[in-house]
Motif scaffolding. Structure first.
Motif, short mmCIF file in Angstrom:
data_model
loop_
_atom_site.label_atom_id
_atom_site.label_comp_id
_atom_site.label_asym_id
_atom_site.label_seq_id
_atom_site.Cartn_x
_atom_site.Cartn_y
_atom_site.Cartn_z
N PRO A 86 -13.19 8.65 -23.05
CA PRO A 86 -12.84 9.86 -22.27
C PRO A 86 -12.36 10.99 -23.18
CG PRO A 86 -11.13 8.19 -22.06
CD PRO A 86 -12.23 7.58 -22.86
N TYR A 87 -12.42 12.21 -22.61
CA TYR A 87 -11.85 13.36 -23.30
C TYR A 87 -10.35 13.18 -23.44
CZ TYR A 87 -16.04 16.29 -22.38
OH TYR A 87 -17.29 16.83 -22.33
N ASP A 88 -9.76 13.88 -24.42
CA ASP A 88 -8.30 13.89 -24.47
C ASP A 88 -7.80 14.71 -23.27
OD1 ASP A 88 -9.07 16.21 -26.69
OD2 ASP A 88 -7.32 16.74 -25.47
N PRO A 89 -6.57 14.47 -22.83
CA PRO A 89 -6.09 15.08 -21.58
C PRO A 89 -6.17 16.61 -21.52
CG PRO A 89 -4.62 13.33 -22.24
CD PRO A 89 -5.60 13.51 -23.36
N VAL A 90 -5.89 17.31 -22.60
CA VAL A 90 -5.93 18.77 -22.57
C VAL A 90 -7.36 19.27 -22.35
CG1 VAL A 90 -5.52 20.87 -23.92
CG2 VAL A 90 -3.87 18.99 -24.01
N LEU A 91 -8.33 18.71 -23.08
CA LEU A 91 -9.72 19.10 -22.90
C LEU A 91 -10.22 18.69 -21.52
CD1 LEU A 91 -12.32 20.32 -24.00
CD2 LEU A 91 -12.84 18.07 -25.01
N ALA A 92 -9.85 17.49 -21.08
CA ALA A 92 -10.27 17.00 -19.77
C ALA A 92 -9.80 17.94 -18.66
CB ALA A 92 -9.74 15.60 -19.53
N PHE A 93 -8.58 18.42 -18.75
CA PHE A 93 -8.05 19.33 -17.73
C PHE A 93 -8.84 20.63 -17.71
CE2 PHE A 93 -5.03 22.47 -16.06
CZ PHE A 93 -4.77 21.88 -14.84
N SER A 94 -9.19 21.13 -18.87
CA SER A 94 -9.93 22.40 -18.90
C SER A 94 -11.38 22.23 -18.45
CB SER A 94 -9.88 23.02 -20.30
OG SER A 94 -10.64 22.25 -21.21
N ARG A 95 -11.97 21.05 -18.66
CA ARG A 95 -13.35 20.80 -18.27
C ARG A 95 -13.48 20.30 -16.83
NH1 ARG A 95 -16.58 23.58 -20.90
NH2 ARG A 95 -18.23 22.21 -20.18
N GLY A 96 -12.40 19.77 -16.26
CA GLY A 96 -12.43 19.29 -14.88
C GLY A 96 -12.86 17.84 -14.74
N THR A 97 -12.99 17.12 -15.84
CA THR A 97 -13.35 15.70 -15.81
C THR A 97 -12.89 15.05 -17.11
OG1 THR A 97 -15.15 14.09 -15.62
CG2 THR A 97 -15.66 16.12 -16.77
N ILE A 98 -12.60 13.77 -17.03
CA ILE A 98 -12.24 13.07 -18.27
C ILE A 98 -13.46 12.42 -18.92
CG2 ILE A 98 -9.88 12.63 -17.51
CD1 ILE A 98 -10.69 9.69 -17.06
N PHE A 99 -14.59 12.39 -18.20
CA PHE A 99 -15.77 11.71 -18.70
C PHE A 99 -16.82 12.70 -19.21
CE2 PHE A 99 -14.02 8.85 -15.44
CZ PHE A 99 -13.72 7.77 -16.25
N PRO A 100 -17.18 12.63 -20.48
CA PRO A 100 -18.19 13.55 -21.02
C PRO A 100 -19.52 13.48 -20.27
CG PRO A 100 -17.06 12.43 -22.82
CD PRO A 100 -16.60 11.78 -21.54
N ALA A 101 -19.92 12.31 -19.79
CA ALA A 101 -21.19 12.17 -19.08
C ALA A 101 -21.19 12.93 -17.75
CB ALA A 101 -21.50 10.70 -18.83
N LEU A 102 -20.01 13.20 -17.20
CA LEU A 102 -19.91 13.93 -15.94
C LEU A 102 -19.63 15.42 -16.14
CD1 LEU A 102 -17.87 11.38 -13.80
CD2 LEU A 102 -20.34 11.71 -13.88
N ASP A 103 -19.59 15.84 -17.37
CA ASP A 103 -19.29 17.23 -17.69
C ASP A 103 -20.56 18.05 -17.52
OD1 ASP A 103 -18.29 19.62 -18.57
OD2 ASP A 103 -17.61 18.87 -20.51
#
Length: 59
Positions: free
Chosen positions: A31-48
């Motif tokens: 998963p993305y790190d929490p800060v990046l995940a929050f800005s992208r709206g998902t913790i999973f790169p495949a769902l980005d």
């Protein structure tokens, strides 16, 4: 429930399914790190899947 006369083209309602879904399994990815995940709206790169609306239209 109303009874409607069946036509040659109709399917009896008892034979119909409300819906069918196909959901492929998703493997776990790092998963993305929490800060990046929050800005992208998902913790999973495949769902980005970024929205390409106005930003995709040349000005």
């Amino acid at each position: 429930m109303q009874n409607h006369p069946q036509t040659k083209e109709s399917i009896p309602s008892g034979l119909l399914s409300p819906a069918m879904a196909f959901v492929p399994t998703q493997g776990f990815d790092t998963p993305y790190d929490p800060v990046l995940a929050f800005s992208r709206g998902t913790i999973f790169p495949a769902l980005d899947k970024p929205f390409l609306g106005e930003e995709a239209v040349p000005q």
